[in-house]
Design an enzyme around this catalytic site. Structure first.
Site, PDB file in Angstrom:
ATOM      1  N   ASN A   1      -3.718  -0.540 -18.208  1.00 32.13           N
ATOM      2  CA  ASN A   1      -2.613   0.377 -17.933  1.00 32.13           C
ATOM      3  C   ASN A   1      -1.502  -0.482 -17.354  1.00 32.13           C
ATOM      4  OD1 ASN A   1      -0.804   2.266 -17.033  1.00 32.13           O
ATOM      5  ND2 ASN A   1      -2.170   3.173 -15.491  1.00 32.13           N
TER       6      ASN A   1
ATOM      7  N   LYS B   1       1.454   0.334 -16.580  1.00 28.28           N
ATOM      8  CA  LYS B   1       2.337   1.061 -15.655  1.00 28.28           C
ATOM      9  C   LYS B   1       3.803   0.750 -15.995  1.00 28.28           C
ATOM     10  CE  LYS B   1      -1.409   1.259 -12.383  1.00 28.28           C
ATOM     11  NZ  LYS B   1      -1.863   1.370 -11.016  1.00 28.28           N
TER      12      LYS B   1
ATOM     13  N   HIS C   1      -2.700  10.467 -14.498  1.00 27.46           N
ATOM     14  CA  HIS C   1      -2.878   9.332 -13.578  1.00 27.46           C
ATOM     15  C   HIS C   1      -2.439   9.767 -12.175  1.00 27.46           C
ATOM     16  CE1 HIS C   1      -2.423   5.429 -11.688  1.00 27.46           C
ATOM     17  NE2 HIS C   1      -3.210   4.960 -12.628  1.00 27.46           N
TER      18      HIS C   1
ATOM     19  N   GLU D   1      -0.677   8.367 -10.108  1.00 25.74           N
ATOM     20  CA  GLU D   1       0.744   8.105  -9.847  1.00 25.74           C
ATOM     21  C   GLU D   1       1.612   9.211 -10.440  1.00 25.74           C
ATOM     22  OE1 GLU D   1       0.640   4.110 -11.362  1.00 25.74           O
ATOM     23  OE2 GLU D   1      -0.607   3.543  -9.653  1.00 25.74           O
TER      24      GLU D   1
ATOM     25  N   GLU E   1     -10.696   7.045 -10.863  1.00 26.39           N
ATOM     26  CA  GLU E   1      -9.875   6.087 -10.138  1.00 26.39           C
ATOM     27  C   GLU E   1      -9.657   6.566  -8.705  1.00 26.39           C
ATOM     28  OE1 GLU E   1      -7.440   3.601 -13.165  1.00 26.39           O
ATOM     29  OE2 GLU E   1      -6.220   5.269 -12.507  1.00 26.39           O
TER      30      GLU E   1
ATOM     31  N   GLY F   1      -4.454  -0.624  -6.822  1.00 20.98           N
ATOM     32  CA  GLY F   1      -3.424  -1.571  -6.411  1.00 20.98           C
ATOM     33  C   GLY F   1      -3.592  -2.092  -4.996  1.00 20.98           C
TER      34      GLY F   1
ATOM     35  N   SER G   1      -8.425  -1.656  -8.893  1.00 18.95           N
ATOM     36  CA  SER G   1      -8.600  -3.072  -8.535  1.00 18.95           C
ATOM     37  C   SER G   1      -9.739  -3.769  -9.293  1.00 18.95           C
ATOM     38  CB  SER G   1      -8.791  -3.226  -7.024  1.00 18.95           C
ATOM     39  OG  SER G   1      -7.642  -2.759  -6.334  1.00 18.95           O
TER      40      SER G   1
END
Ligand SMILES: O=C(CO)COP(=O)(O)O
Length: 249
Positions: A10, A12, A95, A97, A167, A173, A213
């Site tokens: 991904n 991003k 996601h 985010e 996730e 991250g 991660s």
């Protein structure tokens, strides 16, 4: 039948179109592995050049988002038809985010999943808890709800082909990968949840990734777990390291 692993990057909001083509050229030989499905989920503007650059390789291209309407006055959005026409096979939906920064709800994610299936695009539906939720012991309640609502109206045959990415938000991250035990535990629970919604055959077929991660050091242990069928990789998918992750064995 054993589930084929699916290892997806991904990207991003990284990589301009010209950078994207360079990255594909670099990664092409490194991610060669016919035993796993390799997917590059890239920003919308990179899709066409990445599809072109990946021609003749094992790399499949995915989008990072999609709207749930067919066409019309939705300034700034991308329709499923546009993705299909550009050569997209997968789409990351829900996601954390998108949920966190852009207010996507479980209901939005559900509409997008149904639309993706209608157009033959495989959804990679993300779910996962915050650190507070984990500490409060409500991780599975929260994820069950994400999965239940996300899959409303999805048939068993469709669900068999879907991908769910677990996730944990605290692992994204942060360099803080969930332990293999933590990741396996939740992925196993997600599979049980699918068995409850559908049946054992559907639960046995659906692919569940871990994301957060993932790197070349943690990939092999994570992907060896009974209910982990690959990974959704952020930061490390933008580097040569992604080749090691794809060839984790
Ligand atoms: O959000 C992720 C993939 O969708 C994970 O990102 P990182 O691998 O950078 O933690």
């Amino acid at each position: 039948m054993a589930r084929k692993k699916i290892i997806a990057g991904n990207w991003k909001m990284n990589m301009t179109p010209s950078e994207a083509v360079k990255l594909v050229e670099t990664l092409k030989p490194l991610v060669a592995n016919e035993e796993v499905d390799v997917v590059f989920c890239v920003p919308a503007i990179d899709i066409i050049p990445v599809v072109e650059a990946a021609k003749g390789t094992n790399i499949q291209v995915g989008a990072e988002n999609m709207y749930f309407e067919e066409k019309g006055a939705y300034t700034g959005e991308i329709s499923p038809n546009m993705l299909v026409d550009a050569g997209v096979k997968y789409v990351v939906l829900g996601h954390s985010e998108r949920r966190g920064y852009f207010g996507e709800t479980n209901e939005d994610v559900n509409k997008k999943i149904l639309k993706a299936f209608e157009h033959g695009i495989t959804p990679i539906m993300c779910c996962g808890e915050t650190l507070t939720q984990r500490e409060q012991g409500v991780t599975m309640d929260f994820i069950r709800q994400q999965v239940k609502v996300g899959f409303q109206g999805v048939t068993a045959d469709q669900a068999k082909t879907a991908v769910i990415a677990y996730e944990p938000i605290w692992a994204i991250g942060t360099g803080k990968t969930a332990t293999t035990e933590q990741a396996q535990e939740v992925c196993g629970e997600i599979r049980k949840c699918i068995a409850e919604i559908y049946d054992d055959a559907t639960a046995a077929a659906i692919r569940i990734q871990y994301g957060g991660s993932v790197n070349s050091k943690t990939a092999a242990d994570l992907f060896a777990q009974a209910d982990i069928d690959g990974g959704l990789v952020g930061g490390a998918s933008l580097k040569e390291e992604f080749g090691q992750i794809v060839n984790y064995k």
